[in-house]
Design an enzyme around this catalytic site. Structure first.
Site, PDB file in Angstrom:
ATOM      1  N   SER A   1     -38.909  11.630  13.061  1.00  0.00           N
ATOM      2  CA  SER A   1     -38.489  12.763  12.231  1.00  0.00           C
ATOM      3  C   SER A   1     -39.580  13.224  11.271  1.00  0.00           C
ATOM      4  O   SER A   1     -39.453  14.292  10.667  1.00  0.00           O
ATOM      5  CB  SER A   1     -37.233  12.400  11.439  1.00  0.00           C
ATOM      6  OG  SER A   1     -37.501  11.356  10.527  1.00  0.00           O
TER       7      SER A   1
ATOM      8  N   LYS B   1     -31.576  13.724   3.463  1.00  0.00           N
ATOM      9  CA  LYS B   1     -32.998  13.994   3.222  1.00  0.00           C
ATOM     10  C   LYS B   1     -33.182  15.153   2.256  1.00  0.00           C
ATOM     11  O   LYS B   1     -34.015  15.086   1.337  1.00  0.00           O
ATOM     12  CB  LYS B   1     -33.690  14.279   4.553  1.00  0.00           C
ATOM     13  CG  LYS B   1     -33.799  13.054   5.449  1.00  0.00           C
ATOM     14  CD  LYS B   1     -34.394  13.382   6.805  1.00  0.00           C
ATOM     15  CE  LYS B   1     -34.510  12.125   7.666  1.00  0.00           C
ATOM     16  NZ  LYS B   1     -35.045  12.407   9.006  1.00  0.00           N
TER      17      LYS B   1
END
Length: 815
Positions: free
Chosen positions: A664, A707
């Site tokens: 990611s 996030k």
């Protein structure tokens, strides 16, 4: 190329309108007995329970909290309620081989009746047999047998005495037995002096007669044990006849009562014969003999232990499975599936330092109790218990339950034990476990697929359609009523629906992990009670969510504090070349939270390799390493197609001291690398997340909400300035369920979220310069980011070729 615009607030959260729910509070909702979003699993359970064929046992797999245990148990109990009651099972003494007790099957409820009838028969026999043995007729017959034997013995002795008298000898009894002495005139014993005056011929005759008579007397005495045995046999035969007569009517009555059950008739007839052979067990005041050959293992010791009458220990019934109070088929949930609890066990008792047992000490296991019903077990617990998994498979394959103690089955000790007759097994076994357990068994146990043919796969998500939202509301309301929680009003239920999507990590989905949602509901109930409310509202639900997050957020808050203090180096303003803010996710105490991490890149002239420092020191996982290798291929294919890639680059997660896994951060790593190549600074007010493929497309990642909120928390702690933002993959927009603080900051223009599809869009946002697109000639416009990257890479390639030629050699990778 126009840079993407910030996402509007309506893209950041999928709100649930309380008015759309159609109720004031959950007390108006009907009871819900289904399972949210588990149509596939429910179909599999119906097949597994309805198909009565060998091997169609079920393995229920899914994560904890999806309601696997409760639903399976409720479904099976409902189905079992309409099924017939299974049989009772008893163990009785096998008189011909006591080490192998016999199993008897009876219809439900008759097992306890049979046990009580046998107990009553033995109790009545304890009265009938002694009374018969004490009757005048019995005494007369026994006395006649004994007197006859005594008369025969006296006649034999008188015959020897008469023969001695004829020879002038008499028989006297001494301390050591019988002796022959000379007689005078056949009457009195002669004195020693008179014996000395006898002639030698008379002495010799007397000695010869004494020798012959002693032999005759010895033969007569040797016949005494035989006569005693004859008397005992006669008395035994008399006792047997009396006992058979005394219990005959009792047994006959039971034979008529159980004439439909051959195994019972067989046992009753054998018991009748055995009672006749063991009359001493019923005599008043007589202690049972110690362990004759045809008694049970250690029976003599057990009989003298005071645990019931000796006759009842020998002839009683051990009812191991009793369904007299059952309603339908059994549903057994075994929480501790050890070998003896699963298969059954043979207990022992200690008597005078010796372990002894009999058929009364046979104990049923879970398979016995669940026979002709359903047995539910946790797969992990079965696998953790020694020998339990093998024993379960062995029973299912054989179709019978064979009770063996571990020491007998595996030869641990040499204690003498029993070998009970196996009981036929016909049950549905339902194993419940995590998905990885199922797939491990499927891969490594060849017998698993033949024994557990039905896969019941519980999903973790359900579509957030109107009917599923209504089902979720009814399900939460039903559980709340069963647990006596306050009613939940429409606003509170709408907030729970929204939280369900957040837990699912998808604005278009609902989580099926109802346990997590109910924990929020219970805590919301607590906060509603604290303010003395009659209903749970949206504020109570939000209070519960915030409190749960606060309790688990110590590590997250400490990381934010260390960023503020400068211990952890994260920039949230300004611009820096070859440096970008990536986003990582941490799991701590049940809370998953995001946190920014600095990623840096450095570029020099080299052979075209991108060095992943995390991988070099074995801190990077395989997926992360894969993402870095994709970057190398992207550089060559996207920028310098006709020249060798001539750089040496390094990438690193700064201040990372543990393993790094996942791809990611590959978009952020590529941006840092391209920034270093183009020598263009990147905005530190932005953070990037997303994976990149070889075409430069930005792909979806997980935990996007955590996030974004992780970078937002750091920026908020330092002060929002209107420039801070997070760049996410466009494919993740549908997953956004951001908290209220982030949404309010976006609405106020203090924070931004951008969705991108290609790495060029990331570069445009991070540099503030157009990334650029190739024109018809295949070149990027001057002044664009990509033009600068191509120019730098081509210059490095030319420099490398020139260096190789100046050294009088040729770099094999330079052309």
């Amino acid at each position: 190329m126009q840079p993407p615009r910030p996402l509007p607030t309506d893209k950041l959260y999928h709100r649930c309108d309380p008015d759309s729910l159609g109720f004031q509070d959950s007390s108006e909702l009907e009871e819900y007995f289904g399972l949210l979003g588990q149509e596939r699993a429910m179909g599999a359970i119906e097949l597994g329970t309805g198909l009565d064929r060998e091997g169609y046992n079920m393995f229920v797999l899914g994560p904890t909290g999806t309601g696997r245990h409760s639903f399976v148990r409720q479904y099976l109990e409902k189905r079992a309620a309409g099924a017939p009651r299974p049989s009772d099972w008893c163990y009785v003494n096998n008189f011909s081989d006591p080490r192998r007790p016999a199993a008897i099957e009876l219809p439900a409820g008759l097992g306890s009746q049979f046990r009580d009838n046998v107990t009553q028969l033995i109790a009545e026999a304890h009265t009938a047999i002694p009374n018969a043995l004490e009757s005048e007729e019995y005494r007369a017959q026994r006395q006649a047998i004994e007197e006859q034997a005594q008369q025969e013995q006296m006649a034999a002795f008188e015959e020897v005495r008469e023969n001695a008298r004829k020879r002038g000898l008499g028989v006297i009894q001494t301390a050591t037995g019988f002796a022959f002495v000379p007689l005078k005139d056949g009457e009195s014993v002669i004195s020693p002096k008179e014996y000395q005056r006898l002639s030698d011929e008379d002495k010799k005759r007397l000695q010869q007669d004494t020798k012959e008579l002693s032999h005759e007397l010895r033969q007569m005495l040797e016949q005494i044990p035989g006569r005693v045995r004859t008397v005992m046999a006669g008395v035994r035969e008399l006792d047997e006849g009396v006992a058979l007569f005394a219990v005959g009517s009792l047994v006959t009555e039971m034979l008529k009562r159980y004439e439909a059950f051959p195994r019972v008739l067989e046992y009753l007839r054998a018991m009748k014969s055995d009672i006749a052979n063991h009359v001493e067990l019923f005599k008043r005041g007589d202690a049972p003999q110690m362990a004759p050959n045809d008694q049970m293992i250690g029976e003599g010791l057990i009989l003298n232990s005071g645990e019931g009458s000796p006759a009842l220990r020998r002839y009683g019934v051990n009812l191991i499975v009793d369904h007299s109070d059952a309603q339908g088929a059994p549903v057994v949930f075994e929480t501790h599936p050890t070998y003896p609890y699963l298969i059954g066990q043979i207990e022992h008792v200690s008597r005078m330092g010796t372990l002894v047992t009999d058929f009364h000490l046979i104990r049923a296991g879970a398979l016995h109790r669940a026979n002709n019903g359903y047995l539910i077990m946790d797969a992990l617990q079965v696998l953790l218990k020694p020998f339990a998994w093998d024993a379960l498979k062995r029973s299912l394959k054989a179709g019978e339950i064979n009770i063996q103690s571990l020491d007998q089955a595996y030869g641990f000790v040499s204690t003498v034990s029993l070998e009970p007759e196996p009981i036929p097994l016909s049950t549905k076994v339902i194993m419940i476990g995590e998905p990885h357990i199922y797939y491990l068994l499927q891969a490594y146990d060849p017998e698993f697929a033949t024994l557990f043919k039905v896969k019941v796969d519980f999903d973790t998500q359900a579509d957030r359609a109107d009917e599923e939202v209504q089902a979720l509301a009814r399900l939460v309301g039903s559980i709340a009523r069963r647990e006596n929680l306050l009613p939940i009003d429409a606003s509170g239920m709408a907030r729970l629906v929204e939280e369900s999507s957040r837990l699912a990590g998808d604005s278009e989905m609902l989580t099926t992990r109802i346990a997590d949602l109910m924990d929020v509901t219970r805590e919301a109930h607590y906060w509603a009670e604290q303010r003395e409310s009659e209903r749970v509202t949206a504020d109570d639900v939000q209070h519960a969510i915030d409190a749960r997050e606060h309790r688990a957020a110590r590590i997250r808050d400490r990381l934010i504090r260390e960023v503020r203090r400068g211990t952890i180096m994260i920039d949230t303003e300004g611009s820096t070349t070859g440096q970008v803010n990536g986003l990582a996710v941490f799991q701590a105490g049940g809370l998953g939270f995001g946190h920014p991490t600095r990623i840096t890149a450095r570029v020099t002239l080299g052979p075209g390799k991108v060095i992943d420092i995390e991988r070099e020191v074995e801190l990077g996982g395989p997926i992360h390493s894969k993402g870095v290798l994709i970057l190398s291929n992207f550089l060559g294919a996207h920028y310098v197609r006709d020249k060798p890639l001539s750089l040496s680059a390094s990438l690193v997660f700064e201040q990372s001291y543990s393993g790094v896994e996942g791809d990611s951060a590959s978009a952020a790593e590529l941006c840092a690398l391209l920034s270093a190549i183009a020598d263009l600074p990147l905005k530190q007010s932005m953070a990037v997340t997303g994976s990149v493929n070889q075409l430069g497309q930005v792909q979806a990642i997980g935990a996007v909400n955590e996030k974004i909120e992780g970078f937002f928390n750091v920026c908020r702690d330092r002060g929002l300035n209107g420039e801070q933002a997070v760049i996410i993959p466009a494919a993740n927009v549908k997953h956004l369920m951001l908290n209220k603080e982030v949404r309010e900051a976006v609405a106020a223009g203090q924070f931004h979220i951008y969705a991108v599809r290609h790495v060029d869009e990331c570069l445009s946002l991070l540099t503030g310069i157009d990334a650029g697109e190739r024109d018809e000639s295949g070149r990027y416009p001057e002044g664009t980011v990509n033009h600068r990257i191509v120019a730098r890479l081509e210059a490095m390639a030319d420099r490398r070729i020139a260096l190789a030629r100046s050294m009088g050699g040729k770099d094999k990778d330079a052309d």
